[in-house]
Design a protein around this motif. Structure first.
Motif, PDB file in Angstrom:
ATOM      1  N   GLU A   1     -59.745 -22.145  46.338  1.00 32.81           N
ATOM      2  CA  GLU A   1     -58.841 -23.010  47.107  1.00 32.81           C
ATOM      3  C   GLU A   1     -57.811 -22.190  47.876  1.00 32.81           C
ATOM      4  O   GLU A   1     -57.490 -22.495  49.034  1.00 32.81           O
ATOM      5  N   ASP A   2     -57.294 -21.132  47.266  1.00 31.25           N
ATOM      6  CA  ASP A   2     -56.295 -20.285  47.927  1.00 31.25           C
ATOM      7  C   ASP A   2     -56.920 -19.433  49.028  1.00 31.25           C
ATOM      8  O   ASP A   2     -56.217 -18.992  49.946  1.00 31.25           O
ATOM      9  N   ALA A   3     -58.221 -19.159  48.911  1.00 27.82           N
ATOM     10  CA  ALA A   3     -58.999 -18.473  49.954  1.00 27.82           C
ATOM     11  C   ALA A   3     -58.410 -17.137  50.417  1.00 27.82           C
ATOM     12  O   ALA A   3     -58.201 -16.930  51.620  1.00 27.82           O
ATOM     13  N   PRO A   4     -58.144 -16.208  49.499  1.00 31.04           N
ATOM     14  CA  PRO A   4     -57.741 -14.871  49.938  1.00 31.04           C
ATOM     15  C   PRO A   4     -58.924 -14.048  50.450  1.00 31.04           C
ATOM     16  O   PRO A   4     -58.743 -12.921  50.920  1.00 31.04           O
ATOM     17  N   ILE A   5     -60.114 -14.620  50.345  1.00 37.63           N
ATOM     18  CA  ILE A   5     -61.348 -13.914  50.677  1.00 37.63           C
ATOM     19  C   ILE A   5     -62.130 -14.683  51.732  1.00 37.63           C
ATOM     20  O   ILE A   5     -62.135 -15.913  51.751  1.00 37.63           O
ATOM     21  N   LEU A   6     -62.782 -13.950  52.609  1.00 34.79           N
ATOM     22  CA  LEU A   6     -63.750 -14.503  53.551  1.00 34.79           C
ATOM     23  C   LEU A   6     -65.129 -14.185  52.967  1.00 34.79           C
ATOM     24  O   LEU A   6     -65.612 -13.061  53.071  1.00 34.79           O
ATOM     25  N   TRP A   7     -65.723 -15.175  52.323  1.00 34.92           N
ATOM     26  CA  TRP A   7     -66.975 -14.953  51.591  1.00 34.92           C
ATOM     27  C   TRP A   7     -68.114 -14.640  52.559  1.00 34.92           C
ATOM     28  O   TRP A   7     -68.271 -15.317  53.582  1.00 34.92           O
ATOM     29  N   LEU A   8     -68.944 -13.651  52.219  1.00 38.21           N
ATOM     30  CA  LEU A   8     -70.081 -13.308  53.070  1.00 38.21           C
ATOM     31  C   LEU A   8     -71.395 -13.370  52.282  1.00 38.21           C
ATOM     32  O   LEU A   8     -72.059 -14.387  52.282  1.00 38.21           O
ATOM     33  N   PHE A   9     -71.760 -12.309  51.581  1.00 34.86           N
ATOM     34  CA  PHE A   9     -73.070 -12.316  50.934  1.00 34.86           C
ATOM     35  C   PHE A   9     -73.109 -11.417  49.710  1.00 34.86           C
ATOM     36  O   PHE A   9     -72.211 -10.602  49.487  1.00 34.86           O
TER      37      PHE A   9
END
Length: 263
Positions: free
Chosen positions: A223-231
């Protein structure tokens, strides 16, 4: 790789590795770090499967959680950031930057290897589609390491190769406030997450309770989204039909003492 997978005579193994690839935001940044809505918008903007098909077909899979399928504590919950450009635009507007207007360019920093360059270009291409200007910043390895520790980058290439198959390996290092600038390079601080991380480390009797704490941590960090998820990476293995019991572990280890051959 696809030719091997489609070949009826090939003895091919696929192993999902405990090795993730992602970008991290610097939460001290006055724009991207201070707005959770902006970070969520960028996660909705990315088409991870298209990125993989374009660059790493057969070698990766979309990163949809911190804990891989089958991993201790994993639950098959829906990934909150499926590709949805309309949702991304709604969040940009809610953050006060409709279609990215008023935002400075997002700087993507990465150590200057070709593999990181091609990922950064694809991320830039996809973010440009929702109006986000992106500036690529390749740097040498020493400059990259120094920048991570000093919090000099707005958004930077990152990843995690698990050293041991337990949620603590990833979560504590990346999200506990005691690790700021040491391994927590997003400078992420959430007192509730700190409490859960400490409680999980202190829980030695009830493993179900411990895993529930990590699920709460994962949900909050998502929810806080400190990360840009990739793979996440996966390993393809090819062997002769004469080879038996050739296996690769999620830690990318091959136990050759278990392999057998037939004449």
């Amino acid at each position: 790789q696809q030719f091997l997978l489609d070949s009826p005579s090939a003895q091919v193994t696929e192993t999902k590795l405990l090795n993730n690839y992602f970008y991290q935001f610097n939460l001290a940044d006055p724009y991207w770090g201070k707005s959770r809505l902006l970070r969520q918008a960028l996660n909705y903007a990315l088409n991870r499967q298209a990125l993989i098909d374009r660059l790493f077909k057969g070698e990766a899979q979309p990163m949809e959680s911190f804990l891989p399928a089958g991993f201790l504590g994993y639950e098959p919950n829906p990934f909150p950031y499926e590709h949805d450009q309309n949702k991304a635009q709604q969040l940009l507007a809610a953050a006060g930057y409709p279609q990215g207007k008023g935002l400075p360019p997002l700087e993507l920093a990465y150590n200057d290897l070709e593999s990181h360059q091609i990922v950064a270009r694809e991320v830039k291409r996809q973010l440009n589609e929702i109006g986000i200007a992106v500036k690529l910043r390749p740097v040498s390895w020493p400059v990259y390491c120094e920048g991570l520790e000093a919090g000099k980058f707005t958004c930077f290439r990152s990843g995690w190769s698990w050293e041991y198959a337990d949620p603590d390996d990833f979560f504590y290092a990346n999200f506990h406030s005691s690790r700021l600038g040491l391994s927590n390079f997003s400078f992420y601080q959430n007192p509730q997450v700190d409490y859960w991380l400490d409680a999980a480390r202190g829980e030695t009797k009830d493993n179900n309770k411990r895993m529930q704490l990590y699920r709460q941590i994962e949900k909050q960090v998502m929810e806080d989204a400190p990360i840009l998820w990739l793979f996440s990476w996966q390993r393809l293995g090819l062997a002769s039909p004469r080879v038996h019991n050739l296996k690769c572990t999620p830690l990318d280890l091959v136990f050759l003492h278990e392999v057998r051959f037939t004449p």
